[in-house]
Design a protein around this motif. Structure first.
Motif, PDB file in Angstrom:
ATOM      1  N   GLU A   1       0.828  -1.203   0.000  1.00 21.06           N
ATOM      2  CA  GLU A   1       0.000   0.000   0.000  1.00 21.06           C
ATOM      3  C   GLU A   1       0.864   1.256   0.000  1.00 21.06           C
ATOM      4  OE1 GLU A   1      -2.408  -0.576   3.422  1.00 21.06           O
ATOM      5  OE2 GLU A   1      -3.904  -1.806   2.376  1.00 21.06           O
TER       6      GLU A   1
ATOM      7  N   ARG B   1       1.327   4.110  -3.021  1.00 21.87           N
ATOM      8  CA  ARG B   1       1.099   5.518  -2.693  1.00 21.87           C
ATOM      9  C   ARG B   1       2.301   6.384  -3.062  1.00 21.87           C
ATOM     10  NH1 ARG B   1      -0.331   4.599   2.011  1.00 21.87           N
ATOM     11  NH2 ARG B   1       1.610   5.009   3.143  1.00 21.87           N
TER      12      ARG B   1
ATOM     13  N   LEU C   1      -2.009  -5.870  -5.334  1.00 18.65           N
ATOM     14  CA  LEU C   1      -3.129  -5.093  -4.805  1.00 18.65           C
ATOM     15  C   LEU C   1      -3.727  -4.140  -5.832  1.00 18.65           C
ATOM     16  CD1 LEU C   1      -1.884  -4.036  -1.238  1.00 18.65           C
ATOM     17  CD2 LEU C   1      -3.345  -5.954  -1.848  1.00 18.65           C
ATOM     18  N   SER C   2      -3.075  -3.957  -6.964  1.00 18.63           N
ATOM     19  CA  SER C   2      -3.500  -2.928  -7.915  1.00 18.63           C
ATOM     20  C   SER C   2      -4.903  -3.186  -8.438  1.00 18.63           C
ATOM     21  CB  SER C   2      -2.515  -2.872  -9.086  1.00 18.63           C
ATOM     22  OG  SER C   2      -1.236  -2.472  -8.646  1.00 18.63           O
TER      23      SER C   2
ATOM     24  N   GLN D   1      -7.370  -4.769  -7.012  1.00 20.60           N
ATOM     25  CA  GLN D   1      -8.337  -4.488  -5.956  1.00 20.60           C
ATOM     26  C   GLN D   1      -8.515  -2.990  -5.768  1.00 20.60           C
ATOM     27  OE1 GLN D   1     -10.251  -6.597  -4.177  1.00 20.60           O
ATOM     28  NE2 GLN D   1     -11.168  -4.886  -3.071  1.00 20.60           N
ATOM     29  N   ARG D   2      -7.419  -2.233  -5.819  1.00 17.35           N
ATOM     30  CA  ARG D   2      -7.514  -0.779  -5.654  1.00 17.35           C
ATOM     31  C   ARG D   2      -8.285  -0.140  -6.811  1.00 17.35           C
ATOM     32  NH1 ARG D   2      -6.779  -2.273  -1.582  1.00 17.35           N
ATOM     33  NH2 ARG D   2      -5.140  -1.887  -0.051  1.00 17.35           N
ATOM     34  N   GLU D   3      -8.086  -0.646  -8.023  1.00 19.01           N
ATOM     35  CA  GLU D   3      -8.836  -0.122  -9.158  1.00 19.01           C
ATOM     36  C   GLU D   3     -10.326  -0.411  -8.995  1.00 19.01           C
ATOM     37  OE1 GLU D   3      -7.981   1.656 -11.791  1.00 19.01           O
ATOM     38  OE2 GLU D   3      -5.903   1.847 -11.150  1.00 19.01           O
TER      39      GLU D   3
ATOM     40  N   GLU E   1     -12.005  -0.757  -6.170  1.00 21.87           N
ATOM     41  CA  GLU E   1     -12.542   0.141  -5.157  1.00 21.87           C
ATOM     42  C   GLU E   1     -12.664   1.570  -5.686  1.00 21.87           C
ATOM     43  OE1 GLU E   1      -9.940  -0.280  -1.862  1.00 21.87           O
ATOM     44  OE2 GLU E   1     -10.610  -2.315  -1.359  1.00 21.87           O
ATOM     45  N   GLY E   2     -11.694   1.992  -6.497  1.00 21.65           N
ATOM     46  CA  GLY E   2     -11.767   3.331  -7.072  1.00 21.65           C
ATOM     47  C   GLY E   2     -12.945   3.482  -8.021  1.00 21.65           C
TER      48      GLY E   2
END
Length: 287
Positions: A227, A231, A253-254, A256-258, A260-261
């Motif tokens: 994370e 960042r 994690l990318s 998953q972050r996309e 959520e975004g």
């Protein structure tokens, strides 16, 4: 002329008065009750909505944004088989890490260095940029969370030891896709070779940094590292001022972050849609 229909006639497709009459009386009584005493009908819905809406305070603890949980069957055979592999073939990321033994894609950060058009990532300026990039990742505390083979971190790329000027001569005899028993298909991209398989140039080089997941504590620490990596990496790449390569990055994690975004960007559109639908319904009912 047809005789007028009697109200006592039974219900049929042509006569719905037996259903309409009780409903009409019901709503007439409801309307009279609201007109006679309107405040309970105003306050009770507001209080009920406020009480039920208080549950949104617990929404952050109950969110389910995990891609696997959202888009795969809860008790799917694939999950059961993966659990079987984990139980009978446990991994040891602290001493004997092996990427082919992972039952999942693992926890990792990947960097792809791409040389300019017409040049090679194995040329000296690009090699020095790649070494600078590798040093920047290791300076972020990677050694404390890395997956290990023996006493050292698992190699991010089998060609890293050859990128120094002292060992670069070995690159002249590099063969593709296998060199000295090591498969380079996942390490080099855009490769040009001669008739004998010797590498003449390569457009891209991939650095893959695996992190430990053998235990809840190790997995949580690795996730925090990733994370922070996501960042800080844009500003850090800008600060390195790499002149000979362009760098793309991706982590476990990318995705998953996309996801959520995208969820956060869609919520305002849902709000507009609901507002327009409710407004249309109210205007239609006022006619």
């Amino acid at each position: 002329m047809a005789e007028p229909r009697r109200s006592a006639e039974g219900c049929s497709c042509r006569n719905t008065d037996c259903l309409e009459r009780p409903l009409r009386r019901l709503f007439e009584g409801l309307g009279s009750g609201v007109a006679a005493c309107p405040w309970p009908f105003v306050l009770v819905p507001l209080l009920l909505s406020g009480g039920l809406g208080a549950g949104f305070l617990f929404l952050p603890q109950r969110q389910a944004n995990d891609i696997e949980g959202q888009f795969t069957p809860t008790r799917g055979p694939a999950k059961a088989e993966r659990d079987f592999v984990r139980r009978h073939f446990p991994t040891d990321d602290s001493q004997r890490f092996s990427a082919p033994r992972l039952p999942t894609e693992g926890a990792y950060a990947a960097l792809v260095a791409v040389a300019a058009e017409g040049s090679s990532v194995l040329a000296r300026p690009a090699r020095l940029d790649v070494l600078q990039l590798d040093a920047a990742v290791r300076a972020r505390g990677y050694e404390q969370v890395c997956a290990r083979s023996g006493e050292a971190c698992a190699s991010a790329n089998p060609l890293l030891p050859l990128l120094n000027d002292t060992a670069a001569a070995a690159l002249e005899d590099l063969t593709f896709p296998v060199n000295d028993g090591i498969f380079l298909g996942a390490a080099l991209g855009g490769v040009q070779t001669d008739a004998g398989g010797r590498v003449l140039s390569a457009r891209a080089l991939k650095l893959l940094y695996y992190l430990r997941e053998d235990g809840p504590a190790a997995a949580e620490e690795s996730q925090r590292w990733l994370e922070k990596f996501l960042r800080d990496i844009p500003s850090e790449l800008a600060g390195l001022r790499l002149a000979s390569v362009q760098v793309s990055y991706f982590t476990s994690l990318s995705r998953q972050r996309e996801f959520e975004g995208n969820t956060k960007s869609v919520i305002p559109l849902f709000s507009v849609t609901y507002f327009m639908t409710i407004t249309f319904s109210i205007v239609s009912c006022l006619r």
